[in-house]
Design a protein around this motif. Structure first.
Motif, PDB file in Angstrom:
ATOM      1  N   GLY A  43      87.148  93.828 -11.868  1.00 61.60           N
ATOM      2  CA  GLY A  43      88.166  92.929 -12.392  1.00 61.60           C
ATOM      3  C   GLY A  43      88.211  91.555 -11.759  1.00 61.60           C
ATOM      4  O   GLY A  43      89.111  90.774 -12.042  1.00 61.60           O
ATOM      5  N   VAL A  44      87.250  91.248 -10.911  1.00 57.75           N
ATOM      6  CA  VAL A  44      87.188  89.918 -10.294  1.00 57.75           C
ATOM      7  C   VAL A  44      86.578  88.964 -11.318  1.00 57.75           C
ATOM      8  O   VAL A  44      85.581  89.275 -11.970  1.00 57.75           O
ATOM      9  N   GLU A  45      87.178  87.804 -11.472  1.00 50.71           N
ATOM     10  CA  GLU A  45      86.666  86.785 -12.391  1.00 50.71           C
ATOM     11  C   GLU A  45      85.481  86.099 -11.713  1.00 50.71           C
ATOM     12  O   GLU A  45      85.649  85.323 -10.766  1.00 50.71           O
ATOM     13  N   VAL A  46      84.277  86.408 -12.182  1.00 53.83           N
ATOM     14  CA  VAL A  46      83.035  85.917 -11.566  1.00 53.83           C
ATOM     15  C   VAL A  46      82.263  85.091 -12.580  1.00 53.83           C
ATOM     16  O   VAL A  46      82.218  85.432 -13.760  1.00 53.83           O
ATOM     17  N   GLU A  47      81.641  84.028 -12.105  1.00 58.17           N
ATOM     18  CA  GLU A  47      80.706  83.262 -12.919  1.00 58.17           C
ATOM     19  C   GLU A  47      79.416  83.073 -12.140  1.00 58.17           C
ATOM     20  O   GLU A  47      79.446  82.784 -10.939  1.00 58.17           O
ATOM     21  N   LEU A  48      78.304  83.265 -12.823  1.00 57.45           N
ATOM     22  CA  LEU A  48      77.001  82.937 -12.264  1.00 57.45           C
ATOM     23  C   LEU A  48      76.746  81.467 -12.575  1.00 57.45           C
ATOM     24  O   LEU A  48      76.758  81.072 -13.747  1.00 57.45           O
ATOM     25  N   VAL A  49      76.553  80.671 -11.566  1.00 56.17           N
ATOM     26  CA  VAL A  49      76.286  79.250 -11.742  1.00 56.17           C
ATOM     27  C   VAL A  49      74.827  79.037 -11.371  1.00 56.17           C
ATOM     28  O   VAL A  49      74.433  79.250 -10.219  1.00 56.17           O
ATOM     29  N   LEU A  50      74.030  78.651 -12.357  1.00 58.63           N
ATOM     30  CA  LEU A  50      72.588  78.569 -12.180  1.00 58.63           C
ATOM     31  C   LEU A  50      72.107  77.132 -12.330  1.00 58.63           C
ATOM     32  O   LEU A  50      72.504  76.438 -13.276  1.00 58.63           O
ATOM     33  N   ALA A  51      71.269  76.691 -11.392  1.00 54.27           N
ATOM     34  CA  ALA A  51      70.664  75.363 -11.535  1.00 54.27           C
ATOM     35  C   ALA A  51      69.952  75.296 -12.879  1.00 54.27           C
ATOM     36  O   ALA A  51      70.045  74.306 -13.604  1.00 54.27           O
ATOM     37  N   ARG A  52      69.240  76.377 -13.222  1.00 52.55           N
ATOM     38  CA  ARG A  52      68.590  76.490 -14.525  1.00 52.55           C
ATOM     39  C   ARG A  52      68.674  77.942 -14.964  1.00 52.55           C
ATOM     40  O   ARG A  52      68.265  78.835 -14.234  1.00 52.55           O
ATOM     41  N   ALA A  53      69.218  78.159 -16.145  1.00 56.26           N
ATOM     42  CA  ALA A  53      69.381  79.521 -16.673  1.00 56.26           C
ATOM     43  C   ALA A  53      68.049  80.020 -17.221  1.00 56.26           C
ATOM     44  O   ALA A  53      67.741  79.884 -18.401  1.00 56.26           O
ATOM     45  N   GLN A  54      67.263  80.582 -16.327  1.00 53.17           N
ATOM     46  CA  GLN A  54      65.975  81.156 -16.708  1.00 53.17           C
ATOM     47  C   GLN A  54      65.632  82.258 -15.727  1.00 53.17           C
ATOM     48  O   GLN A  54      66.264  82.390 -14.682  1.00 53.17           O
ATOM     49  N   GLY A  55      64.651  83.058 -16.074  1.00 51.45           N
ATOM     50  CA  GLY A  55      64.184  84.105 -15.177  1.00 51.45           C
ATOM     51  C   GLY A  55      64.325  85.485 -15.790  1.00 51.45           C
ATOM     52  O   GLY A  55      65.088  85.701 -16.725  1.00 51.45           O
ATOM     53  N   GLU A  56      63.572  86.409 -15.243  1.00 51.83           N
ATOM     54  CA  GLU A  56      63.514  87.748 -15.822  1.00 51.83           C
ATOM     55  C   GLU A  56      64.826  88.519 -15.726  1.00 51.83           C
ATOM     56  O   GLU A  56      65.061  89.422 -16.516  1.00 51.83           O
TER      57      GLU A  56
END
Length: 94
Positions: free
Chosen positions: A37-50
């Motif tokens: 229930g923790v509000e988490v965001e992935l912040v990516l320099a570039r949204a790519q990768g396997e």
């Protein structure tokens, strides 16, 4: 960018979700927090990768659209000012 300003508990910052131990561990951490229930965001320099296809539904990804970590800093600063996460977690030596 996803999410409302001020609604993020934890931002997880990574260069990308390229297949590696650090990226996998951070994705596991984000998944676990999100499941609790923790509000988490992935912040990516570039949204790519396997590992990008392994991000579960409901876990938001923010793509800063940068070619490398150094050039993502202005976007990261804008993200932090707008969303004001309570914590930011990062890994790797960037």
């Amino acid at each position: 960018m996803a999410g409302k300003p001020g609604s993020v508990d934890v931002a997880v910052f990574l260069p990308s979700l390229a297949g590696g131990g650090a990226e996998g561990a951070m994705l596991d951490l984000a998944r676990g927090l999100h499941a609790r229930g923790v509000e988490v965001e992935l912040v990516l320099a570039r949204a790519q990768g396997e590992f990008l296809s392994s991000v579960p539904d409901g876990l938001r990804c923010v793509d800063l659209g940068a070619s490398r970590v150094l050039t993502s800093l202005p976007g990261l600063v804008r993200y932090l000012r707008r969303h004001r996460p309570k914590a930011i977690i990062s890994t790797l030596s960037h």
